[in-house]
Design a protein around this motif. Structure first.
Motif, PDB file in Angstrom:
ATOM      1  N   GLY A   1       0.775  -1.236   0.000  1.00 19.77           N
ATOM      2  CA  GLY A   1       0.000   0.000   0.000  1.00 19.77           C
ATOM      3  C   GLY A   1       0.803   1.281   0.000  1.00 19.77           C
ATOM      4  O   GLY A   1       0.232   2.364   0.205  1.00 19.77           O
ATOM      5  N   ALA A   2       2.106   1.217  -0.229  1.00 15.69           N
ATOM      6  CA  ALA A   2       2.925   2.428  -0.275  1.00 15.69           C
ATOM      7  C   ALA A   2       2.858   3.060  -1.658  1.00 15.69           C
ATOM      8  O   ALA A   2       2.773   2.357  -2.664  1.00 15.69           O
ATOM      9  N   THR A   3       2.881   4.390  -1.683  1.00 15.03           N
ATOM     10  CA  THR A   3       2.848   5.107  -2.953  1.00 15.03           C
ATOM     11  C   THR A   3       4.266   5.356  -3.436  1.00 15.03           C
ATOM     12  O   THR A   3       5.043   6.061  -2.786  1.00 15.03           O
ATOM     13  N   ASP A   4       4.618   4.762  -4.560  1.00 19.13           N
ATOM     14  CA  ASP A   4       5.923   4.997  -5.166  1.00 19.13           C
ATOM     15  C   ASP A   4       5.688   5.512  -6.586  1.00 19.13           C
ATOM     16  O   ASP A   4       4.569   5.861  -6.952  1.00 19.13           O
ATOM     17  N   LEU A   5       6.751   5.565  -7.388  1.00 22.04           N
ATOM     18  CA  LEU A   5       6.602   6.078  -8.750  1.00 22.04           C
ATOM     19  C   LEU A   5       5.646   5.237  -9.585  1.00 22.04           C
ATOM     20  O   LEU A   5       4.851   5.771 -10.368  1.00 22.04           O
ATOM     21  N   TYR A   6       5.695   3.907  -9.406  1.00 23.24           N
ATOM     22  CA  TYR A   6       4.793   3.042 -10.172  1.00 23.24           C
ATOM     23  C   TYR A   6       3.340   3.345  -9.834  1.00 23.24           C
ATOM     24  O   TYR A   6       2.493   3.493 -10.720  1.00 23.24           O
ATOM     25  N   VAL A   7       3.054   3.434  -8.535  1.00 20.69           N
ATOM     26  CA  VAL A   7       1.680   3.725  -8.109  1.00 20.69           C
ATOM     27  C   VAL A   7       1.234   5.085  -8.630  1.00 20.69           C
ATOM     28  O   VAL A   7       0.091   5.254  -9.080  1.00 20.69           O
ATOM     29  N   ALA A   8       2.138   6.065  -8.586  1.00 19.68           N
ATOM     30  CA  ALA A   8       1.791   7.415  -9.026  1.00 19.68           C
ATOM     31  C   ALA A   8       1.418   7.446 -10.506  1.00 19.68           C
ATOM     32  O   ALA A   8       0.394   8.024 -10.897  1.00 19.68           O
ATOM     33  N   PHE A   9       2.238   6.818 -11.335  1.00 17.49           N
ATOM     34  CA  PHE A   9       1.963   6.856 -12.770  1.00 17.49           C
ATOM     35  C   PHE A   9       0.842   5.897 -13.158  1.00 17.49           C
ATOM     36  O   PHE A   9       0.154   6.120 -14.158  1.00 17.49           O
ATOM     37  N   ASN A  10       0.654   4.862 -12.372  1.00 16.04           N
ATOM     38  CA  ASN A  10      -0.500   3.988 -12.602  1.00 16.04           C
ATOM     39  C   ASN A  10      -1.789   4.741 -12.296  1.00 16.04           C
ATOM     40  O   ASN A  10      -2.811   4.546 -12.974  1.00 16.04           O
ATOM     41  N   TYR A  11      -1.739   5.603 -11.291  1.00 15.20           N
ATOM     42  CA  TYR A  11      -2.883   6.455 -10.947  1.00 15.20           C
ATOM     43  C   TYR A  11      -3.227   7.380 -12.117  1.00 15.20           C
ATOM     44  O   TYR A  11      -4.400   7.529 -12.493  1.00 15.20           O
ATOM     45  N   ILE A  12      -2.204   7.985 -12.707  1.00 11.70           N
ATOM     46  CA  ILE A  12      -2.439   8.875 -13.849  1.00 11.70           C
ATOM     47  C   ILE A  12      -3.011   8.090 -15.024  1.00 11.70           C
ATOM     48  O   ILE A  12      -3.952   8.533 -15.692  1.00 11.70           O
ATOM     49  N   GLY A  13      -2.460   6.899 -15.267  1.00 14.54           N
ATOM     50  CA  GLY A  13      -2.958   6.074 -16.362  1.00 14.54           C
ATOM     51  C   GLY A  13      -4.397   5.652 -16.150  1.00 14.54           C
ATOM     52  O   GLY A  13      -5.208   5.659 -17.088  1.00 14.54           O
ATOM     53  N   SER A  14      -4.735   5.312 -14.919  1.00 13.18           N
ATOM     54  CA  SER A  14      -6.106   4.872 -14.615  1.00 13.18           C
ATOM     55  C   SER A  14      -7.108   6.004 -14.774  1.00 13.18           C
ATOM     56  O   SER A  14      -8.251   5.791 -15.178  1.00 13.18           O
TER      57      SER A  14
END
Length: 236
Positions: free
Chosen positions: A182-195
């Motif tokens: 559940g930690a926010t890293d670069l992957y999570v951040a850009f996956n958020y933008i993609g979603s």
């Protein structure tokens, strides 16, 4: 080309207007915190483990600590870091009744994992130092521990600096798995933008570019440190 321009516009719209940049900044900050803190913890614990493993074995407490260090290294080198994160976050912490943030858990696990690898790197670095250095330190009245900390380990660090740089690069890249806890890293951040934009190509390309820039920056800093150390050696 027009289709790609549209993809870029969609990305910029979410990145700038929908607050995507805030998530990216948080992800970048967490990535650096986890990697840098993990490396520092790894160096400290890894140095202790390496020192224990190069002490002449005489049985007793040293033999026990050496066996314990061997088990530690085998566990963290023998299991994927994702498994370690899951065990730590979903098994150990609930059993012990300890509450930690996902980033703190990632820092601990990455530090412990890195320590296992750095201990082997440091051990090889210590063994690469001329044995006469230890003999010289002991001959002037220094204890084994003092000679190790003030003479042997500083020279070992010079020998293994490029390898430590590679370990730091590996930590930066491996942070992409911290989303499992559940930690926010670069992957999570850009996956958020993609979603939110329903378009993943540009976000993932930008994410890859950021990782490349980070790796190039680390590589440059390591080379600067190596040149600085070589100059200090020549001045002696």
């Amino acid at each position: 080309m027009g289709n790609f321009d549209k993809k870029i516009q969609t990305f910029l719209n979410v990145f700038l207007n929908a607050g995507g940049y805030k998530t990216v900044i948080t992800g970048l900050k967490n990535t650096l915190i986890i990697a840098i803190s993990g490396l520092i913890i790894g160096i400290m614990i890894g140095t202790v483990i390496a020192t224990i493993r190069v002490i002449p074995k005489k049985g007793g407490i040293i033999g026990f600590l050496n066996s314990l260090a061997g088990l530690y290294v085998n566990f963290f080198r023998g299991t994927p870091i994702v498994v370690q994160l899951l065990l730590f976050y979903y098994v150990m912490l609930p059993v012990l009744g300890i509450k930690m943030t996902s980033v703190s858990v990632a820092v601990c696990v990455f530090g412990l994992n890195s320590a296992a690898y750095i201990s082997e790197i440091m051990r090889s670095g210590i063994l690469s130092v001329d044995p006469g250095q230890m003999e010289g330190g002991r001959s002037v009245g220094l204890s084994y521990g003092t000679t190790m900390m003030k003479i042997i380990i500083p020279q070992a660090v010079k020998n293994i600096l490029p390898t430590l740089g590679n370990e730091f690069i590996s930590l930066i890249k491996e942070t992409s798995v911290v989303s499992f806890v559940g930690a926010t890293d670069l992957y999570v951040a850009f996956n958020y933008i993609g979603s939110n934009s329903y378009e993943f190509m540009v976000p993932y390309l930008v994410m890859a570019l950021i990782y490349i820039v980070l790796v190039l920056l680390i590589t440059f800093l390591i080379k600067v440190m190596e040149r600085s150390l070589r100059k200090s050696d020549k001045s002696l």
